[in-house]
Write a protein that holds these residues in place. Structure first.
Motif, PDB file in Angstrom:
ATOM      1  N   TRP A 103      35.172  41.292  50.016  1.00 52.70           N
ATOM      2  CA  TRP A 103      36.212  41.083  50.340  1.00 52.70           C
ATOM      3  C   TRP A 103      37.218  40.872  49.245  1.00 52.70           C
ATOM      4  O   TRP A 103      38.529  41.379  49.426  1.00 52.70           O
ATOM      5  CB  TRP A 103      35.951  39.511  50.981  1.00 52.70           C
ATOM      6  N   GLY A 104      36.892  40.464  48.071  1.00 46.94           N
ATOM      7  CA  GLY A 104      37.853  40.592  46.862  1.00 46.94           C
ATOM      8  C   GLY A 104      38.372  41.811  46.551  1.00 46.94           C
ATOM      9  O   GLY A 104      39.575  42.010  46.367  1.00 46.94           O
ATOM     10  N   ARG A 105      37.469  43.094  46.907  1.00 52.03           N
ATOM     11  CA  ARG A 105      38.005  44.196  46.490  1.00 52.03           C
ATOM     12  C   ARG A 105      38.935  44.797  47.439  1.00 52.03           C
ATOM     13  O   ARG A 105      40.032  45.275  47.291  1.00 52.03           O
ATOM     14  CB  ARG A 105      36.823  45.416  46.374  1.00 52.03           C
ATOM     15  N   GLU A 106      38.832  44.537  48.825  1.00 53.16           N
ATOM     16  CA  GLU A 106      39.537  45.056  49.806  1.00 53.16           C
ATOM     17  C   GLU A 106      40.926  44.279  49.723  1.00 53.16           C
ATOM     18  O   GLU A 106      41.991  44.876  50.340  1.00 53.16           O
ATOM     19  CB  GLU A 106      38.783  44.572  51.294  1.00 53.16           C
ATOM     20  N   LEU A 112      47.438  39.973  45.381  1.00 53.30           N
ATOM     21  CA  LEU A 112      48.238  40.161  44.049  1.00 53.30           C
ATOM     22  C   LEU A 112      49.631  40.612  44.029  1.00 53.30           C
ATOM     23  O   LEU A 112      50.276  40.785  42.831  1.00 53.30           O
ATOM     24  CB  LEU A 112      47.464  40.686  43.017  1.00 53.30           C
ATOM     25  N   GLN A 113      50.236  40.971  45.306  1.00 49.59           N
ATOM     26  CA  GLN A 113      51.453  41.708  45.211  1.00 49.59           C
ATOM     27  C   GLN A 113      52.618  40.748  44.950  1.00 49.59           C
ATOM     28  O   GLN A 113      53.690  41.258  44.693  1.00 49.59           O
ATOM     29  CB  GLN A 113      51.526  42.517  46.674  1.00 49.59           C
ATOM     30  N   GLY A 114      52.389  39.365  44.864  1.00 50.79           N
ATOM     31  CA  GLY A 114      53.235  38.594  44.564  1.00 50.79           C
ATOM     32  C   GLY A 114      53.968  37.396  45.543  1.00 50.79           C
ATOM     33  O   GLY A 114      52.858  37.341  46.566  1.00 50.79           O
ATOM     34  N   GLU A 115      54.718  36.902  45.561  1.00 50.67           N
ATOM     35  CA  GLU A 115      55.142  35.551  46.185  1.00 50.67           C
ATOM     36  C   GLU A 115      55.620  36.105  47.396  1.00 50.67           C
ATOM     37  O   GLU A 115      56.128  37.109  47.638  1.00 50.67           O
ATOM     38  CB  GLU A 115      56.147  34.645  45.439  1.00 50.67           C
TER      39      GLU A 115
ATOM     40  N   ILE B   6      43.647  32.208  28.503  1.00 49.01           N
ATOM     41  CA  ILE B   6      42.839  33.401  28.356  1.00 49.01           C
ATOM     42  C   ILE B   6      43.198  34.114  29.522  1.00 49.01           C
ATOM     43  O   ILE B   6      43.284  33.674  30.705  1.00 49.01           O
ATOM     44  CB  ILE B   6      41.326  32.966  28.339  1.00 49.01           C
ATOM     45  N   PRO B   7      43.608  35.603  29.505  1.00 49.85           N
ATOM     46  CA  PRO B   7      44.120  36.088  30.635  1.00 49.85           C
ATOM     47  C   PRO B   7      43.004  36.241  31.885  1.00 49.85           C
ATOM     48  O   PRO B   7      41.851  36.498  31.376  1.00 49.85           O
ATOM     49  CB  PRO B   7      44.386  37.452  30.070  1.00 49.85           C
ATOM     50  N   GLU B   8      43.310  36.175  32.889  1.00 49.64           N
ATOM     51  CA  GLU B   8      42.471  36.049  34.033  1.00 49.64           C
ATOM     52  C   GLU B   8      42.150  37.403  34.290  1.00 49.64           C
ATOM     53  O   GLU B   8      42.939  38.431  34.019  1.00 49.64           O
ATOM     54  CB  GLU B   8      43.439  35.825  35.334  1.00 49.64           C
ATOM     55  N   ASN B   9      40.962  37.984  34.515  1.00 49.88           N
ATOM     56  CA  ASN B   9      40.254  39.265  34.698  1.00 49.88           C
ATOM     57  C   ASN B   9      40.040  39.152  36.280  1.00 49.88           C
ATOM     58  O   ASN B   9      39.054  38.775  36.876  1.00 49.88           O
ATOM     59  CB  ASN B   9      39.065  39.596  33.916  1.00 49.88           C
ATOM     60  N   LEU B  10      40.786  39.811  37.019  1.00 52.40           N
ATOM     61  CA  LEU B  10      40.533  39.948  38.368  1.00 52.40           C
ATOM     62  C   LEU B  10      40.076  41.413  38.952  1.00 52.40           C
ATOM     63  O   LEU B  10      40.531  41.900  39.850  1.00 52.40           O
ATOM     64  CB  LEU B  10      41.827  39.399  39.252  1.00 52.40           C
ATOM     65  N   ASP B  11      39.657  42.225  37.818  1.00 47.71           N
ATOM     66  CA  ASP B  11      38.828  43.249  38.351  1.00 47.71           C
ATOM     67  C   ASP B  11      37.877  43.553  39.230  1.00 47.71           C
ATOM     68  O   ASP B  11      37.596  44.228  40.038  1.00 47.71           O
ATOM     69  CB  ASP B  11      38.366  44.228  37.099  1.00 47.71           C
ATOM     70  N   CYS B  12      37.174  42.179  39.179  1.00 52.90           N
ATOM     71  CA  CYS B  12      36.066  41.995  39.928  1.00 52.90           C
ATOM     72  C   CYS B  12      36.309  41.461  41.238  1.00 52.90           C
ATOM     73  O   CYS B  12      36.967  40.439  41.393  1.00 52.90           O
ATOM     74  CB  CYS B  12      34.998  41.388  39.064  1.00 52.90           C
ATOM     75  N   GLY B  13      35.839  41.831  42.207  1.00 45.97           N
ATOM     76  CA  GLY B  13      36.003  41.434  43.603  1.00 45.97           C
ATOM     77  C   GLY B  13      35.481  39.779  43.736  1.00 45.97           C
ATOM     78  O   GLY B  13      36.355  39.130  44.420  1.00 45.97           O
ATOM     79  N   ILE B  14      34.613  39.501  43.007  1.00 50.85           N
ATOM     80  CA  ILE B  14      34.137  37.998  43.103  1.00 50.85           C
ATOM     81  C   ILE B  14      35.234  37.074  42.458  1.00 50.85           C
ATOM     82  O   ILE B  14      35.502  36.104  42.934  1.00 50.85           O
ATOM     83  CB  ILE B  14      32.880  37.863  42.298  1.00 50.85           C
ATOM     84  N   SER B  15      35.681  37.754  41.368  1.00 51.12           N
ATOM     85  CA  SER B  15      36.852  36.673  40.777  1.00 51.12           C
ATOM     86  C   SER B  15      37.973  36.657  41.664  1.00 51.12           C
ATOM     87  O   SER B  15      38.496  35.780  41.886  1.00 51.12           O
ATOM     88  CB  SER B  15      37.432  37.535  39.511  1.00 51.12           C
ATOM     89  N   VAL B  16      38.271  37.868  42.524  1.00 53.46           N
ATOM     90  CA  VAL B  16      39.484  37.740  43.454  1.00 53.46           C
ATOM     91  C   VAL B  16      38.968  36.526  44.532  1.00 53.46           C
ATOM     92  O   VAL B  16      39.948  35.855  44.898  1.00 53.46           O
ATOM     93  CB  VAL B  16      39.622  39.056  44.127  1.00 53.46           C
TER      94      VAL B  16
END
Lengths: 123, 123
Positions: A103-106, A112-115, B6-16
Motif C-alpha cells: 500500500w505504501g509503495r503504491e 507526498l505530492q504536497g498540500e 533526523i530526516p524521515e526516510n520514506l523509501d520503504c512502503g511500511i514507513s509511508v
DNA sequence: TCGGGCATGGAAAAATTTTTCACTATACAC
DNA sequence: GTGTATAGTGAAAAATTTTTCCATGCCCGA
C-alpha cells in the motif's frame, strides 16, 4: 526500564496490532527474520545503513519475544549465539506487513505530492 | 511547528503506511470519518473518553488532509462548520485498517498472556 | 595481552509525539 | 453581559521512543 505513566489501552485491535508492528523498526525486524536473517548482529548490519541502533534492535527483539511473535534459540558456548524465529503468530503478521508495504509503495507518490486545498461549500 | 532533526526516510512502503496509519489516533480518526462522524468536535467527543485531546485530533486531521487522505469541506458562516471526508486514497486504507483491527482482536489474548522462554539448542 | 566479535543491559541524552493550557474570532441563547 | 458552541493555533509541559555511550563476560586470533 521505562515505566508507562499513562496506562496502555489494548481494548482495541488496532492498538494491539500497533504494539507489534508499529514503532520505527519492528516490521523490518520481522521481515528480516522471515528472510532468514535471524541473529541480532546480522539484523543490525542489515539495518544500520538505515540508522537503526543495535540497542533498539535488542529491545524490540526482546519485546517481540515476550509477546510470542518471535522465539529465541540459544546455542550455549562462546561466543554465545542466538537465533530468532517467527512463531505461528509471528508468521500471521506477514500478510499484513506485506499489504502495508505494498500500500505504501503504491500510494507514496500521491501522498507526498504536497498540500491540498479545502473545498468551499456554496450551499 | 516541530521540525524533524533526523530526516524521515520514506523509501520503504511500511514507513509511508505508518505515516498515515501509525500514531496513537490516526487509524481511529479515519474509522470515525468513515462511520460518518466528520466534524472535528464530534470526532473529539467520540474519542475523548479514550483520552484523545482535541489538539491532537486537529493536528492529525490537518496532516491527513495534507497527505490527501482526507479532504475538507468548509461551510462559511458562524459558527464555522467543517466536514472531513475520505478521499479515494483514504478509502483505500479501510481494508488495511480492518485487517489490522481484526488481527489485533484475534491475537490479543495470546499476545498478552505473558513472557515466554527461549529454547536451549542442544546440538 | 590487545583488539575483535558475540549478546545484552543500564543510564542518560536526544528526538518525537501527545497533552495541557491559553488564546483568537463570531454568533446564538438566556 | 455571560456562557456556549464552532474551528483553529502557539507554546510549553509531559510522555514516550530512539539513540548514544559505556559496561559485562567470554573466546579467538595476531
Amino acid at each position: 526500564m521505562y515505566e508507562k505513566k499513562i496506562p496502555e489501552n489494548l481494548d482495541c485491535g488496532i492498538s494491539v496490532c500497533m504494539k507489534v508492528m508499529g514503532g520505527k523498526w519492528k516490521a523490518w525486524i520481522i521481515e528480516c527474520i522471515h528472510d532468514g536473517i535471524k541473529r541480532p548482529s546480522k539484523i543490525h548490519r542489515q539495518m544500520e545503513t538505515e540508522g537503526a541502533s543495535l540497542r533498539v534492535i535488542t529491545m524490540h527483539l526482546k519485546e517481540l519475544e515476550d509477546l510470542g511473535v518471535l522465539y529465541k534459540k540459544i546455542y550455549p558456548g562462546t561466543p554465545l549465539r542466538v537465533e530468532y524465529y517467527l512463531t505461528e503468530v509471528g508468521m500471521s503478521t506477514l500478510p499484513l506487513i506485506k499489504a502495508m508495504s505494498q500500500w505504501g509503495r503504491e500510494k507514496r507518490a500521491y501522498l507526498l505530492q504536497g498540500e491540498r486545498n479545502a473545498y468551499l461549500a456554496t450551499n
